[in-house]
Design a protein around this motif. Structure first.
Motif, mmCIF file in Angstrom:
data_model
loop_
_atom_site.group_PDB
_atom_site.id
_atom_site.type_symbol
_atom_site.label_atom_id
_atom_site.label_comp_id
_atom_site.label_asym_id
_atom_site.label_seq_id
_atom_site.Cartn_x
_atom_site.Cartn_y
_atom_site.Cartn_z
ATOM 1 N N ILE A 271 0.854 -1.194 0.000
ATOM 2 C CA ILE A 271 0.000 0.000 0.000
ATOM 3 C C ILE A 271 0.889 1.243 0.000
ATOM 4 O O ILE A 271 1.819 1.362 0.802
ATOM 5 N N ARG A 272 0.614 2.154 -0.896
ATOM 6 C CA ARG A 272 1.334 3.427 -0.944
ATOM 7 C C ARG A 272 0.383 4.558 -0.570
ATOM 8 O O ARG A 272 -0.772 4.579 -1.005
ATOM 9 N N VAL A 273 0.882 5.500 0.228
ATOM 10 C CA VAL A 273 0.075 6.638 0.670
ATOM 11 C C VAL A 273 0.892 7.908 0.475
ATOM 12 O O VAL A 273 2.007 8.022 1.003
ATOM 13 N N ASN A 274 0.357 8.850 -0.269
ATOM 14 C CA ASN A 274 1.053 10.106 -0.564
ATOM 15 C C ASN A 274 0.096 11.283 -0.483
ATOM 16 O O ASN A 274 -1.126 11.107 -0.435
ATOM 17 N N CYS A 275 0.665 12.478 -0.486
ATOM 18 C CA CYS A 275 -0.116 13.719 -0.499
ATOM 19 C C CYS A 275 0.229 14.553 -1.725
ATOM 20 O O CYS A 275 1.350 14.522 -2.217
ATOM 21 N N VAL A 276 -0.738 15.332 -2.164
ATOM 22 C CA VAL A 276 -0.506 16.417 -3.115
ATOM 23 C C VAL A 276 -0.961 17.702 -2.444
ATOM 24 O O VAL A 276 -2.088 17.788 -1.935
ATOM 25 N N ALA A 277 -0.072 18.702 -2.422
ATOM 26 C CA ALA A 277 -0.375 19.985 -1.785
ATOM 27 C C ALA A 277 -0.469 21.069 -2.854
ATOM 28 O O ALA A 277 0.548 21.621 -3.277
ATOM 29 N N PRO A 278 -1.677 21.371 -3.319
ATOM 30 C CA PRO A 278 -1.824 22.415 -4.342
ATOM 31 C C PRO A 278 -1.525 23.796 -3.783
ATOM 32 O O PRO A 278 -1.821 24.096 -2.620
ATOM 33 N N GLY A 279 -0.933 24.634 -4.626
ATOM 34 C CA GLY A 279 -0.867 26.055 -4.316
ATOM 35 C C GLY A 279 -2.209 26.672 -4.659
ATOM 36 O O GLY A 279 -3.238 26.004 -4.615
ATOM 37 N N THR A 280 -2.225 27.945 -5.005
ATOM 38 C CA THR A 280 -3.478 28.574 -5.425
ATOM 39 C C THR A 280 -3.826 28.097 -6.824
ATOM 40 O O THR A 280 -3.049 28.257 -7.760
ATOM 41 N N ILE A 281 -4.992 27.488 -6.962
ATOM 42 C CA ILE A 281 -5.424 26.892 -8.213
ATOM 43 C C ILE A 281 -6.657 27.621 -8.729
ATOM 44 O O ILE A 281 -7.621 27.845 -7.978
ATOM 45 N N VAL A 282 -6.650 27.986 -9.992
ATOM 46 C CA VAL A 282 -7.817 28.606 -10.607
ATOM 47 C C VAL A 282 -8.844 27.502 -10.838
ATOM 48 O O VAL A 282 -8.653 26.618 -11.665
ATOM 49 N N SER A 283 -9.924 27.552 -10.097
ATOM 50 C CA SER A 283 -10.878 26.452 -10.081
ATOM 51 C C SER A 283 -12.297 26.971 -9.991
ATOM 52 O O SER A 283 -12.551 28.052 -9.444
#
Length: 316
Positions: A187-199
Motif C-alpha cells: 500500500i502506498r500513501v502520498n499527499c498532493v499539496a496544491p498552491g493557489t489553483i484557478v478552479s
C-alpha cells in the motif's frame, strides 16, 4: 466535445477502480475526468448528489465509466459501507483519492472553538475515516494506492489556522500510514499539496477574496496560478506505476509559491504579455486547462478571466 487529452498513455488505469471523494466539482471533478479518460472505473462520492450526477454524465458522454455514491466522510461507519458497496459492485478498490474537505476564511482571533473543531473533523478525521475504510474494506488484503489532497501549509496558514492544522495533520498521518501499511501488499500513501489553483470551486469565495486572487498571481515565481489539470496530473502520477517506489511524500504543486516571500525591495519588475507584473528574469510554461471547455459556469467572472489568460491550448 472531444476526450480528455492526458499526458499519460491511454488505458494506463484499465481494470482499476478508483474512488474520488469530493469528485463532483473543482479539482476532484478534473481528477475524475482524467482517470476515466485513462480507462479507470471511477466512483465519485460526496454529500451533494446533483453535482456528482452532472459530473458523471459529463464523463459518460466522453466514453468514460463513472459511478456515483453519496457520502459524509465524517461518518466512519458510512465510509466503510461505501467501500464495501464499491467492492460488492466492482469487485475491488485499487485507488483512493481523498479530495473532499472544506474551510472558511477567519483570523484565529475571531475563530470559535466549534468552527475550528468542525474544519478539523471534516478534513483530518474525514480523511482518516476514508483511509481506514479503504484499508479495512479492501486494501489491507489486496494492496492499493492512496493520495490525500491537502494544501500548501509548510509556512503556516494565516487566516485559515483550522485547515492549516488539519492539513498538516494529514501530511503527518500520510507518512505514518506509508510506514505502517507499506508491508500490506505494498500500500502506498502520498499527499498532493496544491498552491493557489484557478478552479470553479472559487465560486464559494467571498468577493474580496476573488478580487485578491485575480490580482496577485504575479507574486508566484511562476507568474501565474495553477490549473485543475496540473493537480490532476500530479495525482495520476502518484497513483500510477511510475510512482511504484514513492510513498509517504507530500508533493507541492504550487509553481514555487510556497518558497517565495515576495520580491526583494527594489527588485526590477516587468509586465508580461498578459499584463501581469512579474520579475523580468522569469519565464514559465503556460498552464494547461484540460477541462476549460466543460465551462466553469458558476465561477466568478474574474476567475474565468484568469482561466482565459492561462489557457493557450484546451485539452477537452
Amino acid at each position: 466535445m472531444s476526450g480528455y487529452n492526458s499526458v499519460f498513455k491511454k488505458d494506463l488505469f484499465k481494470n482499476e477502480v478508483v474512488l474520488v471523494t469530493g469528485g463532483g466539482t473543482g479539482i476532484g471533478r478534473c481528477i475524475a475526468h482524467e482517470l476515466a479518460s485513462l480507462g479507470a472505473t471511477v466512483v465519485i462520492a460526496a454529500r451533494k448528489l446533483d453535482q456528482l450526477t452532472a459530473t458523471a454524465e459529463e464523463i459518460r458522454k466522453l466514453g468514460g465509466k463513472c459511478d456515483v455514491m453519496q457520502i459524509n466522510i465524517r461518518d466512519s461507519v458510512k465510509a466503510l459501507e461505501l467501500v464495501q458497496a464499491i467492492v460488492a459492485k466492482h469487485g475491488k478498490l485499487t485507488c483512493l483519492v481523498n479530495n473532499a474537505g472544506g474551510q472558511f476564511l477567519s483570523p484565529a482571533s475571531s475563530l470559535s472553538t466549534k468552527g475550528f473543531a468542525t474544519v478539523v473533523d471534516l478534513n483530518l478525521n474525514g480523511t482518516f475515516n476514508m483511509c481506514k475504510a479503504a484499508f479495512d474494506g479492501y486494501m489491507g488484503e489486496h494492496g492499493g494506492s492512496i493520495v490525500n489532497i491537502v494544501a500548501e501549509c509548510r509556512n503556516g496558514f494565516p487566516r485559515m489556522v483550522h485547515t492549516g492544522a488539519a492539513r498538516s495533520g494529514i501530511i503527518n498521518m500520510t507518512k505514518t500510514l506509508a510506514v505502517e501499511w507499506g508491508p500490506y501488499n505494498g500500500i502506498r500513501v502520498n499527499c498532493v499539496a496544491p498552491g493557489t489553483i484557478v478552479s470553479s470551486g472559487m465560486k464559494n469565495y467571498p468577493e474580496n477574496v476573488v478580487e485578491m486572487v485575480s490580482a496577485t498571481d504575479w507574486m508566484s515565481p511562476s507568474g501565474r496560478y495553477g490549473t485543475e489539470s496540473e493537480i490532476a496530473a500530479s495525482v495520476v502520477f502518484l497513483l500510477s506505476p511510475a510512482a511504484s517506489y514513492i510513498s509517504g511524500v507530500n508533493l507541492a504543486v504550487d509553481g514555487g509559491s510556497s518558497l517565495s516571500k515576495g520580491f526583494p525591495e527594489g527588485e526590477e519588475l516587468a509586465f508580461n504579455p498578459e499584463g501581469s507584473l512579474m520579475p523580468a528574469y522569469i519565464g514559465w510554461p503556460e498552464g494547461k486547462d484540460n477541462v476549460h471547455n466543460l465551462k466553469h459556469v458558476d465561477a466568478p467572472p474574474k476567475i474565468n478571466e484568469l482561466l482565459d489568460r492561462y489557457k493557450k491550448k484546451s485539452k477537452l
